[in-house]
Design a protein around this motif. Structure first.
Motif, PDB file in Angstrom:
ATOM      1  N   SER A  90      22.591 123.439 154.835  1.00 14.52           N
ATOM      2  CA  SER A  90      22.488 122.022 155.223  1.00 14.52           C
ATOM      3  C   SER A  90      21.067 121.502 155.075  1.00 14.52           C
ATOM      4  N   SER A  91      20.078 122.337 155.395  1.00 14.57           N
ATOM      5  CA  SER A  91      18.693 121.894 155.270  1.00 14.57           C
ATOM      6  C   SER A  91      18.295 121.710 153.813  1.00 14.57           C
ATOM      7  N   LEU A  92      18.763 122.571 152.936  1.00 12.70           N
ATOM      8  CA  LEU A  92      18.447 122.431 151.507  1.00 12.70           C
ATOM      9  C   LEU A  92      19.080 121.159 150.933  1.00 12.70           C
ATOM     10  N   VAL A  93      20.341 120.919 151.285  1.00 13.31           N
ATOM     11  CA  VAL A  93      21.019 119.707 150.815  1.00 13.31           C
ATOM     12  C   VAL A  93      20.333 118.470 151.375  1.00 13.31           C
ATOM     13  N   ALA A  94      20.011 118.495 152.670  1.00 14.36           N
ATOM     14  CA  ALA A  94      19.360 117.344 153.300  1.00 14.36           C
ATOM     15  C   ALA A  94      17.977 117.089 152.711  1.00 14.36           C
ATOM     16  N   TYR A  95      17.262 118.143 152.388  1.00 11.02           N
ATOM     17  CA  TYR A  95      15.936 117.989 151.786  1.00 11.02           C
ATOM     18  C   TYR A  95      16.033 117.295 150.432  1.00 11.02           C
ATOM     19  N   ALA A  96      16.994 117.712 149.643  1.00  6.88           N
ATOM     20  CA  ALA A  96      17.166 117.083 148.330  1.00  6.88           C
ATOM     21  C   ALA A  96      17.538 115.610 148.472  1.00  6.88           C
ATOM     22  N   LEU A  97      18.392 115.288 149.417  1.00  5.62           N
ATOM     23  CA  LEU A  97      18.828 113.903 149.599  1.00  5.62           C
ATOM     24  C   LEU A  97      17.759 113.023 150.243  1.00  5.62           C
ATOM     25  N   ALA A  98      16.865 113.633 151.010  1.00  4.90           N
ATOM     26  CA  ALA A  98      15.861 112.852 151.736  1.00  4.90           C
ATOM     27  C   ALA A  98      14.537 112.742 151.008  1.00  4.90           C
ATOM     28  N   ARG A  99      14.138 113.796 150.282  1.00  3.88           N
ATOM     29  CA  ARG A  99      12.771 113.841 149.756  1.00  3.88           C
ATOM     30  C   ARG A  99      12.675 113.804 148.231  1.00  3.88           C
ATOM     31  N   LEU A 100      13.751 114.143 147.532  1.00  5.16           N
ATOM     32  CA  LEU A 100      13.708 114.167 146.074  1.00  5.16           C
ATOM     33  C   LEU A 100      14.340 112.905 145.507  1.00  5.16           C
ATOM     34  N   ILE A 165       9.618 111.906 158.130  1.00  8.33           N
ATOM     35  CA  ILE A 165       8.347 112.602 157.881  1.00  8.33           C
ATOM     36  C   ILE A 165       7.609 111.892 156.745  1.00  8.33           C
ATOM     37  N   PRO A 166       6.333 111.556 156.929  1.00  9.27           N
ATOM     38  CA  PRO A 166       5.587 110.850 155.875  1.00  9.27           C
ATOM     39  C   PRO A 166       5.566 111.622 154.562  1.00  9.27           C
ATOM     40  N   LYS A 167       5.832 110.941 153.461  1.00 10.04           N
ATOM     41  CA  LYS A 167       5.835 111.586 152.155  1.00 10.04           C
ATOM     42  C   LYS A 167       4.432 111.957 151.682  1.00 10.04           C
ATOM     43  N   GLU A 168       3.411 111.403 152.336  1.00 10.35           N
ATOM     44  CA  GLU A 168       2.046 111.780 151.984  1.00 10.35           C
ATOM     45  C   GLU A 168       1.808 113.278 152.173  1.00 10.35           C
ATOM     46  N   LEU A 169       2.536 113.894 153.108  1.00  7.66           N
ATOM     47  CA  LEU A 169       2.398 115.335 153.318  1.00  7.66           C
ATOM     48  C   LEU A 169       2.874 116.104 152.088  1.00  7.66           C
ATOM     49  N   ASP A 170       4.004 115.648 151.504  1.00 10.00           N
ATOM     50  CA  ASP A 170       4.512 116.280 150.281  1.00 10.00           C
ATOM     51  C   ASP A 170       3.492 116.160 149.155  1.00 10.00           C
ATOM     52  N   GLU A 171       2.968 114.940 148.986  1.00  9.59           N
ATOM     53  CA  GLU A 171       2.039 114.693 147.882  1.00  9.59           C
ATOM     54  C   GLU A 171       0.768 115.526 148.032  1.00  9.59           C
ATOM     55  N   ALA A 172       0.272 115.645 149.273  1.00  8.24           N
ATOM     56  CA  ALA A 172      -0.932 116.448 149.495  1.00  8.24           C
ATOM     57  C   ALA A 172      -0.680 117.920 149.210  1.00  8.24           C
ATOM     58  N   ALA A 173       0.491 118.405 149.612  1.00  9.01           N
ATOM     59  CA  ALA A 173       0.815 119.807 149.376  1.00  9.01           C
ATOM     60  C   ALA A 173       0.996 120.096 147.891  1.00  9.01           C
ATOM     61  N   ILE A 174       1.614 119.176 147.163  1.00 10.46           N
ATOM     62  CA  ILE A 174       1.803 119.357 145.722  1.00 10.46           C
ATOM     63  C   ILE A 174       0.455 119.347 144.999  1.00 10.46           C
ATOM     64  N   GLY A 177      -1.125 122.592 144.981  1.00  4.41           N
ATOM     65  CA  GLY A 177      -0.478 123.621 144.179  1.00  4.41           C
ATOM     66  C   GLY A 177       0.848 124.128 144.703  1.00  4.41           C
ATOM     67  N   CYS A 178       1.412 123.487 145.728  1.00  4.55           N
ATOM     68  CA  CYS A 178       2.700 123.929 146.274  1.00  4.55           C
ATOM     69  C   CYS A 178       3.844 123.437 145.393  1.00  4.55           C
ATOM     70  N   SER A 179       4.882 124.241 145.297  1.00  2.00           N
ATOM     71  CA  SER A 179       6.094 123.809 144.612  1.00  2.00           C
ATOM     72  C   SER A 179       6.961 123.013 145.577  1.00  2.00           C
ATOM     73  N   LYS A 180       8.042 122.445 145.076  1.00  2.00           N
ATOM     74  CA  LYS A 180       8.952 121.681 145.936  1.00  2.00           C
ATOM     75  C   LYS A 180       9.516 122.572 147.043  1.00  2.00           C
ATOM     76  N   PHE A 181       9.874 123.803 146.686  1.00  5.64           N
ATOM     77  CA  PHE A 181      10.442 124.698 147.695  1.00  5.64           C
ATOM     78  C   PHE A 181       9.390 125.090 148.728  1.00  5.64           C
ATOM     79  N   GLN A 182       8.139 125.268 148.312  1.00  8.01           N
ATOM     80  CA  GLN A 182       7.079 125.591 149.255  1.00  8.01           C
ATOM     81  C   GLN A 182       6.805 124.424 150.194  1.00  8.01           C
ATOM     82  N   VAL A 183       6.907 123.203 149.688  1.00  4.24           N
ATOM     83  CA  VAL A 183       6.785 122.028 150.557  1.00  4.24           C
ATOM     84  C   VAL A 183       7.872 122.055 151.618  1.00  4.24           C
ATOM     85  N   PHE A 184       9.081 122.385 151.180  1.00  8.92           N
ATOM     86  CA  PHE A 184      10.216 122.459 152.101  1.00  8.92           C
ATOM     87  C   PHE A 184      10.006 123.538 153.157  1.00  8.92           C
ATOM     88  N   SER A 185       9.660 124.752 152.724  1.00  3.86           N
ATOM     89  CA  SER A 185       9.599 125.896 153.638  1.00  3.86           C
ATOM     90  C   SER A 185       8.357 125.906 154.512  1.00  3.86           C
TER      91      SER A 185
END
Length: 282
Positions: A90-100, A165-174, A177-185
């Protein structure tokens, strides 16, 4: 003074209603705990809440004569398997629907939410036929494996929280050098702990109490859960009469009530916080 008297009167009436509701809510629980300390004769002949002669024979029978250890093991396997499966999927599906961002994700989410309107009981017969053809009947697999394909309600809760959750956190992590899965985990999952705890509690309590699916899928004593045991293990024949050992059922029921109560008392704040944040944000 009159306004003060009216306010006091409303307060007394409110407390009286609250006490009445509390009595109605807790009366069955008190009756269950009381019945576990009665003999079968007293239980069937007396309506007194306090037993005339308290006995521990029902609890002794549960722990010495019934296969309580086997039933607890099967129930815990069911709870752990479903909780791990639904949190992961459920978390993987929700992550894809919410953040990608991808085409058709809103349509997919709408379909997922629409499936919440389908009663679970309507799916049991086709699932029973399907699981029978692949040889999964009389095991825990028909109840555990589907949890690894995400439950719609859990996807909804997690998606709502992830969107807050602010998307700026994703952008900073990417950028680091983080991958999408590393951002998630490494970012999304730790931040979303309240919702994960909420789903874990709801899943655990649901499968602790679930009876319908185990009755359908389990036939042998090997995989019997506590709810099935509660329904079948304390019935026997005496001569030509069919006897239900109600005091033993009450004792077993009181033992089954305790774990969910402890779980709520210890994690109730996380449960309330997870539901509030998932429902109001996003």
């Amino acid at each position: 003074m009159k306004a003060s008297h009216k306010k006091t009167g409303r307060g007394i009436a409110l407390y009286a209603v609250m006490i009445l509701v509390a009595v109605i809510m807790f009366a069955p629980i008190v009756w269950i705990f009381s019945g576990g300390f009665k003999t079968l004769t007293e239980f069937t002949t007396s309506a007194k809440i306090i037993p005339e002669k308290m006995t521990l024979e029902n609890y002794i029978y549960i722990f010495t004569q019934s296969k309580i250890g086997l039933y607890v093991r099967n129930t815990l396997l069911l709870i752990v398997g479903n909780t791990v499966g639904t949190l992961l999927s459920s978390s993987l599906v929700a992550y894809a629907l919410a953040r990608l961002e991808f085409r058709g994700k809103n349509v997919i989410f709408s379909i997922i939410v629409a499936t919440m309107m389908i009663p679970n009981i309507a799916l049991i017969i086709p699932q029973y036929i399907m699981f029978g053809k692949i040889g999964w009947l009389d095991s825990l697999l028909p109840m555990i494996v589907p949890s690894f394909f995400a439950y719609p309600y859990n996807v909804f809760l997690l998606r709502q929280y992830f969107r807050s959750i602010p998307k700026e956190l994703d952008e900073a992590a990417i950028m680091d050098g983080c991958s999408k899965f590393q951002v998630f985990s490494r970012i999304i999952v730790p931040i979303s702990k309240p919702t994960f705890v909420t789903i874990g509690i709801l899943s655990s309590v649901f499968w602790w109490n679930e009876l319908t699916q185990p009755v359908f899928y389990i036939n042998s004593d090997k995989w019997r859960t506590l709810t099935i045991a509660l329904m079948t293990s304390y019935m026997y024949t005496s001569g030509n009469a069919f006897v239900i050992n109600w005091p033993s059922i009450m004792a077993a029921s009181s033992l089954m009530i305790i774990p969910p109560m402890i779980l709520y008392l210890t994690a109730g704040k996380h449960l309330e916080g997870g539901i509030k944040t998932s429902g109001l944000k996003g």
